[in-house]
Design an enzyme around this catalytic site. Structure first.
Site, PDB file in Angstrom:
ATOM      1  N   ASP A 201     -57.652  28.294 -25.813  1.00  0.00           N
ATOM      2  CA  ASP A 201     -56.797  27.594 -26.026  1.00  0.00           C
ATOM      3  C   ASP A 201     -55.784  28.001 -27.297  1.00  0.00           C
ATOM      4  O   ASP A 201     -57.130  28.925 -27.618  1.00  0.00           O
ATOM      5  CB  ASP A 201     -58.168  26.407 -26.940  1.00  0.00           C
ATOM      6  N   GLU A 263     -52.666  29.161 -24.024  1.00  0.00           N
ATOM      7  CA  GLU A 263     -52.526  27.761 -24.290  1.00  0.00           C
ATOM      8  C   GLU A 263     -51.013  28.938 -25.318  1.00  0.00           C
ATOM      9  O   GLU A 263     -51.223  28.920 -26.792  1.00  0.00           O
ATOM     10  CB  GLU A 263     -52.691  27.223 -24.528  1.00  0.00           C
TER      11      GLU A 263
HETATM   12  C1  GLC Z   1     -55.103  22.254 -27.830  1.00  0.00           C
HETATM   13  C2  GLC Z   1     -55.338  21.971 -26.395  1.00  0.00           C
HETATM   14  C3  GLC Z   1     -55.443  19.923 -26.995  1.00  0.00           C
HETATM   15  C4  GLC Z   1     -56.512  19.933 -28.005  1.00  0.00           C
HETATM   16  C5  GLC Z   1     -55.654  21.410 -29.177  1.00  0.00           C
HETATM   17  C6  GLC Z   1     -57.135  21.244 -30.923  1.00  0.00           C
HETATM   18  O1  GLC Z   1     -53.807  22.128 -27.781  1.00  0.00           O
HETATM   19  O2  GLC Z   1     -55.430  21.606 -25.192  1.00  0.00           O
HETATM   20  O3  GLC Z   1     -56.321  18.857 -26.251  1.00  0.00           O
HETATM   21  O4  GLC Z   1     -57.052  18.585 -28.709  1.00  0.00           O
HETATM   22  O5  GLC Z   1     -55.982  22.458 -28.442  1.00  0.00           O
HETATM   23  O6  GLC Z   1     -57.628  21.752 -30.047  1.00  0.00           O
END
Ligand code: GLC
Length: 527
Positions: A201, A263
């Protein structure tokens, strides 16, 4: 030479566990529900599953606020169920990936509870703390991704802590050796349980500027959202020091053949490429947000794929995604629920060079479900102007056209409203060979049996306006007409292996391939 791992050739399927299948009648999907539907996933042909966060969490951000990295949220199951899922999926050749959230914890995590207890606390330095400025205002100008200042004053210890997301999501301090060690332990804990890897993440966000310098104002060339926000996120995230973290994790992951997927919310292909590591010693796969946010247009998508292919270091592999729990569903965003567009999208996702990530429901062309008023569950989506409510892309899986949609019991109130399962559901599509579900499954099977589709190079081919045509390896050509006008493209001699119009499967092509509006075909050349 790179040794090919399962994820090089495989397809990964993202499950938002709360919305997949509810087996205990509380309206919330659970891990047992994933186990119960492994048949579906095996039949579909996926090689890996990425589970959205499964850890104990107060759910301010639905699991992305972790209160314990080493356990399972009781609403979703327990460690024993997770172990069973890993074993039962493994028996079908399906690997399990977890979501790792290293940028921040929940404010309920024991580390943060301790950290805020005093300035001398053992975990104080695990988070990012700073004194107020002379006038009592936050230490610098950093803004939260979810809107408002990224700093919150802790009244007890009279310092601000950093939160790049919700106030309840304090950022960890990646300058602390102990934080590094703690996450090595978290990763080893799950690797020992047989987890095949992690989706990481906020992968580009972990490390913050050590001097906490103000973010600079946007330039006129910045995208509109950056100009609207009024600052460039160059000091509160996107620091080059983050690459040290990934080199360390790569060593850890490679030691036991696990995969790391980032991500990487980045729109510059050259920057994206750096997350693979110049020597391929960082993340194995990086999500491509330019692709997700693009329009379903041949020139736009082709340009993104070409730029990505050109930017990635030799041996690196792209990851292609149309939907996820943040950006919503491609059937809505790209296709406005038009069946022909959905079929072209599935064909594209599954035939580009790279690892396709499907999101639960993509295989049936499931659309977003409007969620409003008291049904809204996505709190971050309600605050600030930067965010939109993400619930429409997180609604329960539509397994069958009946009350509860096969997700939960007919008399149970699901945690999010269910869309109209009559519009798309697994059971009906399973018995219809012309369905999206069969197209998706057959494309996955074709990938598996066709080396050119598994690992052949990508090369764009000349195409008329509106059509995107590419070659994979030596002998496969894919053409998708992403326009409303019929067209013809030269693909050479061959046979249609799969058409979005299944009536054309097996059709001989004698040089020119005619395509109707929103129509596509995978052509095997020379046969
Ligand atoms: C990432 C996740 C998202 C979340 C964010 C903060 O972008 O995919 O769903 O809100 O992190 O943790």
């Amino acid at each position: 030479m790179t040794v090919r791992a399962w994820w090089h050739d495989g397809v990964v399927y993202q499950i938002y566990v709360r919305s997949f299948a509810d087996t205990d009648g509380d309206g919330i999907g659970d891990l047992q529900g994933v186990i119960d539907h492994l048949d579906h996933l095996e039949w579909l042909g996926v090689d890996g599953i990425w589970l959205s966060p499964i850890h104990p969490s107060p759910n301010r951000d639905w699991g992305y606020d972790v209160a314990d990295y080493l356990d399972v949220h009781p609403e979703l199951g327990d460690l024993a169920t997770l172990d069973r899922l890993v074993a039962e999926a493994g028996a079908r050749g399906i690997r399990i990936l977890l979501d790792l959230i290293p940028n921040h914890t929940s404010d309920r995590h024991a580390w943060f509870v301790d950290a805020r207890s005093s300035r001398e606390a053992a975990h104080r330095d695990w988070y990012v703390w700073a004194d107020p400025r002379a006038d009592g205002s936050p230490p610098n100008n950093w803004l939260s991704v979810f809107g408002g200042p990224a700093w919150e004053l802790d009244p007890g210890t009279r310092q601000f802590y950093l939160h790049n997301f919700l106030t309840e999501q304090p950022d960890l301090n990646w300058w602390s050796r102990e934080v590094h060690d703690a996450f090595d332990d978290v990763m080893r804990f799950w690797f020992d349980r047989g987890v095949a890897g992690f989706r990481i993440d906020v992968a580009n966000g972990l490390v913050k500027d050590a001097e906490l310098r103000d973010n600079p104002p946007p330039t006129k060339d910045d995208p509109p959202e950056v100009r609207r926000r009024g600052q460039r996120f160059v000091h509160n995230m996107n620091r080059t020091e983050v690459h040290d973290v990934y080199r360390r994790w790569r060593t850890l992951a490679d030691a036991s053949g696990r995969v790391l997927v980032g991500e990487t919310w980045l729109f510059d292909p050259d920057l994206l490429a750096t997350y693979y590591g110049i020597d391929l010693d960082e993340l194995h796969l990086c999500f491509n947000f330019s692709f997700m946010f693009a329009d379903l247009r041949s020139d736009t998508l082709r340009a993104i794929v070409e730029a990505t292919e050109a930017a990635l270091p030799a041996g690196a592999q792209p990851a292609w995604t149309g939907s996820n729990h943040d950006v919503g569903r491609f059937a809505s965003r790209w296709c406005a629920s038009d069946p022909a567009r959905i079929r072209c999208s599935l064909m594209t996702l599954l035939t580009l060079r790279g690892t396709p990530f499907l999101y639960y429901g993509d295989e049936i062309g499931m659309a977003e479900v409007p969620i409003e008023g008291e049904d809204v569950r996505d709190e971050p989506g309600l605050i600030g102007e930067a965010q939109v409510v993400r619930d429409p892309g997180r609604t329960p899986m539509q397994w069958a056209a009946k009350p509860g949609a096969g997700f939960t019991g007919a008399d149970v109130r699901p945690w999010l409203p269910i869309g109209d399962p009559a519009l798309a559901n697994v059971a009906d599509q399973r018995s219809d060979p012309d369905s999206h579900l069969h197209l998706c499954r057959d494309l996955i099977a074709l990938r598996r049996e066709t080396p050119d589709l598994r690992f052949g190079d990508y090369a764009s081919l000349p195409s008329p306006a509106g059509v995107w045509t590419w070659r994979r390896g030596q002998g496969v050509v894919v053409a998708v007409n992403l326009s409303g006008a019929a067209s013809t493209v030269h693909v050479g001699q061959g046979t249609i292996a799969i058409g979005t119009d299944r009536g054309r499967d097996g059709e001989r092509v004698d040089g020119d391939l005619g395509l109707g509006p929103w129509d596509g075909a995978v052509v095997r050349q020379g046969v």
